[in-house]
Design an enzyme around this catalytic site. Structure first.
Site, PDB file in Angstrom:
ATOM      1  N   ASP A  98       0.895  -1.283   0.045  1.00  0.00           N
ATOM      2  CA  ASP A  98       0.171  -0.113   0.387  1.00  0.00           C
ATOM      3  C   ASP A  98       1.173   1.061  -0.456  1.00  0.00           C
ATOM      4  OD1 ASP A  98      -2.160   1.259   0.394  1.00  0.00           O
ATOM      5  OD2 ASP A  98      -3.033  -0.097   1.293  1.00  0.00           O
ATOM      6  N   ASP A 194      -3.249   4.454  -2.541  1.00  0.00           N
ATOM      7  CA  ASP A 194      -3.412   5.634  -1.393  1.00  0.00           C
ATOM      8  C   ASP A 194      -4.766   6.601  -2.388  1.00  0.00           C
ATOM      9  OD1 ASP A 194      -5.516   5.307   1.145  1.00  0.00           O
ATOM     10  OD2 ASP A 194      -4.652   7.072   1.162  1.00  0.00           O
ATOM     11  N   GLU A 236      -6.207   3.733  -6.056  1.00  0.00           N
ATOM     12  CA  GLU A 236      -7.606   4.389  -5.431  1.00  0.00           C
ATOM     13  C   GLU A 236      -8.105   5.712  -5.667  1.00  0.00           C
ATOM     14  OE1 GLU A 236      -9.807   4.275  -1.073  1.00  0.00           O
ATOM     15  OE2 GLU A 236      -7.923   5.067  -1.284  1.00  0.00           O
ATOM     16  N   HIS A 306     -11.538  -2.993   3.190  1.00  0.00           N
ATOM     17  CA  HIS A 306     -11.164  -2.403   4.513  1.00  0.00           C
ATOM     18  C   HIS A 306     -12.158  -1.550   4.640  1.00  0.00           C
ATOM     19  CE1 HIS A 306      -8.595  -0.537   2.970  1.00  0.00           C
ATOM     20  NE2 HIS A 306      -8.333   0.786   3.597  1.00  0.00           N
ATOM     21  N   ASP A 307     -12.619  -0.694   3.554  1.00  0.00           N
ATOM     22  CA  ASP A 307     -13.288   0.623   4.409  1.00  0.00           C
ATOM     23  C   ASP A 307     -14.876   0.487   3.737  1.00  0.00           C
ATOM     24  OD1 ASP A 307     -11.005   1.900   3.994  1.00  0.00           O
ATOM     25  OD2 ASP A 307     -10.853   2.985   2.347  1.00  0.00           O
TER      26      ASP A 307
HETATM   27  O1  TEU Z   1      -9.591   5.530   1.780  1.00  0.00           O
HETATM   28  C1  TEU Z   1      -9.715   6.982   0.544  1.00  0.00           C
HETATM   29  C2  TEU Z   1     -11.075   7.422   1.140  1.00  0.00           C
HETATM   30  O2  TEU Z   1     -11.411   8.778   0.819  1.00  0.00           O
HETATM   31  C3  TEU Z   1     -12.257   6.323   2.276  1.00  0.00           C
HETATM   32  O3  TEU Z   1     -11.543   7.109   3.821  1.00  0.00           O
HETATM   33  C4  TEU Z   1     -13.360   6.558   2.045  1.00  0.00           C
HETATM   34  O4  TEU Z   1     -13.978   8.100   1.860  1.00  0.00           O
HETATM   35  C5  TEU Z   1     -14.008   6.065   2.811  1.00  0.00           C
HETATM   36  O5  TEU Z   1     -13.637   5.266   4.283  1.00  0.00           O
HETATM   37  C6  TEU Z   1     -15.723   5.325   2.925  1.00  0.00           C
HETATM   38  O6  TEU Z   1     -16.037   4.952   3.766  1.00  0.00           O
HETATM   39  C7  TEU Z   1      -8.219   5.171   1.889  1.00  0.00           C
HETATM   40  C8  TEU Z   1      -7.494   4.272   2.773  1.00  0.00           C
HETATM   41  O7  TEU Z   1      -8.522   3.043   1.975  1.00  0.00           O
HETATM   42  C9  TEU Z   1      -8.280   4.777   4.068  1.00  0.00           C
HETATM   43  O8  TEU Z   1      -8.281   3.265   4.961  1.00  0.00           O
HETATM   44  C10 TEU Z   1      -7.815   5.270   4.196  1.00  0.00           C
HETATM   45  O9  TEU Z   1      -8.491   5.693   5.629  1.00  0.00           O
HETATM   46  C11 TEU Z   1      -7.714   6.765   3.890  1.00  0.00           C
HETATM   47  O10 TEU Z   1      -7.464   6.721   2.384  1.00  0.00           O
HETATM   48  C12 TEU Z   1      -7.138   7.956   4.206  1.00  0.00           C
HETATM   49  O11 TEU Z   1      -5.778   7.082   3.745  1.00  0.00           O
END
Ligand code: TEU
Ligand code: CA
Length: 526
Positions: A98, A194, A236, A306-307
């Site tokens: 990542d 990311d 992403e 994971h989000d």
């Molecule tokens: O996620 C990007 C992001 O915009 C997310 O925070 C999203 O909007 C939200 O989680 C939707 O539920 C990335 C990573 O995947 C996330 O885990 C990180 O928290 C974020 O970037 C910051 O690095």
């Protein structure tokens, strides 16, 4: 016409904190992952996307990095990391790291230095202004934090402990490319980047995603680091449309292999995701089919990470039809064109968590939202309902390995509660029964390895009942049909195709008049 290894493989995402704990401290770690490589080999995946394992104060579970060249002590050491890379490579599994370079942790030494004074040599590594503008943080509230000592505001598009790097500064580019080459030299298989669409941000115009210099930066990064090295790179990109995805992934442009697009995820997020409505099947059909139409670029295929909430809870039926709906989405997605990604636990049909108490919530995004919404007058109940539906912790409960204590994840106290359904939903029981969700994924991965129609075939959506998703793939004169009933009801399907052979799933006798059972899915050669 073999092109790239990552077009024929399936990637498995590991969220290290929740995958496998080897030393009983309740937190997953690198030795835990190493101990499960044979399991992943049996599944058949060719690469692991490893969520961040770098040194971090863990304000956002590792997406806040304080040293890009060191491993977080709770996950292990650099030696463990090197062992993971070599043990994985031995099993023909590549490790995709990542890459979090929109921001660092506030404990990164660049930021510690930058804060010292306006003329510190690291000051311009970050974004400082005398006055804040309207930019908002994804984790609630303003994106600007005042630093008393140096009397300016710094930008943080995520938590205030994740200051944004200043990509207007060429020195930042050099530092990042150096660091990427450090990891490439260790033998990794690529990068998941990311929120990469934010690095071209134009702060004073309040433009964050898709800024005007974004694609120049990616081309420069490609040339300075991974270009020509046969690595998988996936950006992403929450704001990508198919047109934008072509820019990122058309090979002649020399940017990245592919991007994650989120149109099928955000289609039902009205303003804030917390107010999400269930997504309609016709909308999923329309969006995913549209994305099958990329001409020069390459696509990625995913339904959770994971989000996001768990696949079966968000798109399927996580109660009565948990198993059938999990298989239906697997068949549907994995026979499309693009590189499929499996999020840990998806292959055994893990579900959302039944949150009751705020103590069970660990994620900074949910906790910040709760604070903000309580102030706005929302009830605790309403807030918990939102978290249950779309909170990121749903995906972060421990991997369910067996029906023993803590689902076999840890011998100690897990950092986050184990889903109470682990006695029924777990790896041990999945691999020991026939026709399981796990075996469906295993077969789909194997099929992709050996069938060019899956990798390269043309895609065409069939006109069917609204809740049936059916499509045709054609390749070198052969035709394949994929059908999934994405509902709890019987559905009628009628086509003029004749079945030549069955590929996967519950195949009917003929295709002229089929009554599909709830969540029935199959693929046949026609
Ligand atoms: O996620 C990007 C992001 O915009 C997310 O925070 C999203 O909007 C939200 O989680 C939707 O539920 C990335 C990573 O995947 C996330 O885990 C990180 O928290 C974020 O970037 C910051 O690095
Ligand atoms: Ca541990």
């Amino acid at each position: 016409m073999e092109q790239n290894w990552w077009q024929r493989t399936v990637v498995y995402q590991i969220y290290p904190r929740s995958f496998m704990d080897s030393n009983g401290d309740g937190v997953g770690d690198l030795q835990g992952i190493i101990s499960k490589l044979d399991y992943l080999k049996t599944l058949g995946i060719g690469a692991i996307w490893l969520s961040p394992v770098y040194k971090s104060p863990m304000d956002d579970n590792g997406y806040d990095i304080s040293d890009y060249r060191a491993i977080a002590s709770e996950f292990g050491t650099m030696k463990d990391m090197e062992e993971l890379i070599s043990q994985a490579n031995k099993r023909e599994i590549k490790i995709v790291m990542d890459l979090v370079v929109n921001h660092t942790s506030d404990e990164h030494h660049w930021f510690i230095e930058a804060k010292k004074s306006k003329d510190n040599k690291y000051r311009d590594y970050y974004v400082w202004r005398d006055q804040p503008n309207h930019l908002k943080s994804t984790f609630s509230g303003t994106a600007w934090e005042y630093d008393k000592k140096s009397q300016q505001y710094y930008l943080h598009l995520f938590s205030k402990r994740q200051p944004d790097l200043n990509w207007d500064n060429p020195k930042v580019h050099e530092e990042v490319y150096d660091m990427m080459n450090f990891w490439i030299d260790k033998g990794i298989g690529g990068f998941r980047m990311d929120v990469i669409d934010l690095i071209g941000k134009e702060v004073d115009k309040e433009i964050t995603g898709n800024g005007s210099r974004l694609h120049d930066y990616l081309k420069e990064m490609n040339h300075a680091t991974f270009g020509g090295k046969n690595l998988l790179t996936v950006g992403e990109t929450w704001g990508a449309t198919p047109e934008i995805a072509e820019l990122y992934s058309d090979p002649v442009r020399e940017e990245v292999s592919m991007v994650f697009q989120f149109e099928h995820i955000t289609a039902n997020w009205p303003g804030e995701k917390w107010d999400a409505e269930p997504i309609s099947i016709p909308a999923i059909k329309e969006i995913l089919s549209k994305w099958q139409g990329l001409k020069h670029g390459w696509n990625s295929l995913f339904l959770n990470n994971h989000d996001l909430p768990r696949l079966v809870s968000n798109f399927g039926n996580d109660e009565k039809y948990r198993v059938d709906s999990a298989k239906a989405f697997a068949i549907l997605l994995h026979l499309m064109k693009g590189t499929p990604y499996i999020y840990q636990g998806e292959e055994i049909g893990m579900t959302n968590f039944p949150f009751k108490d705020v103590d069970q919530v660990k994620d900074i995004e949910s906790l910040n939202m709760r604070k903000e919404r309580l102030e706005k007058g929302f009830s605790n109940n309403e807030i918990m309902e939102s978290i249950k539906k779309v909170g990121r912790d749903n995906a972060r409960t421990p991997m369910q390995w067996n029906d023993k204590k803590n689902a076999g994840f840890t011998k100690g106290e897990p950092w986050i509660s184990v889903n109470p359904n682990y006695s029924e939903v777990n790896v041990y029981s999945e691999i020991n029964k026939t026709d399981s969700i796990f075996q469906t994924y295993q077969k789909l991965i194997e099929l992709r390895k050996n069938n060019n129609w899956i990798v390269y075939g043309n895609f065409e959506l069939l006109d069917t009942e609204p809740n049936v998703f059916a499509y045709i793939r054609t390749y070198e004169g052969e035709t394949y049909l994929v059908v999934a009933n994405l509902s709890d009801d019987l559905q009628f399907l009628s086509t003029s195709y004749e079945i030549k052979s069955s590929i996967i799933g519950e195949t009917p006798q003929s295709l002229s008049e089929v009554l599909l059972s709830p969540w029935q899915a199959f693929s046949v050669k026609v």
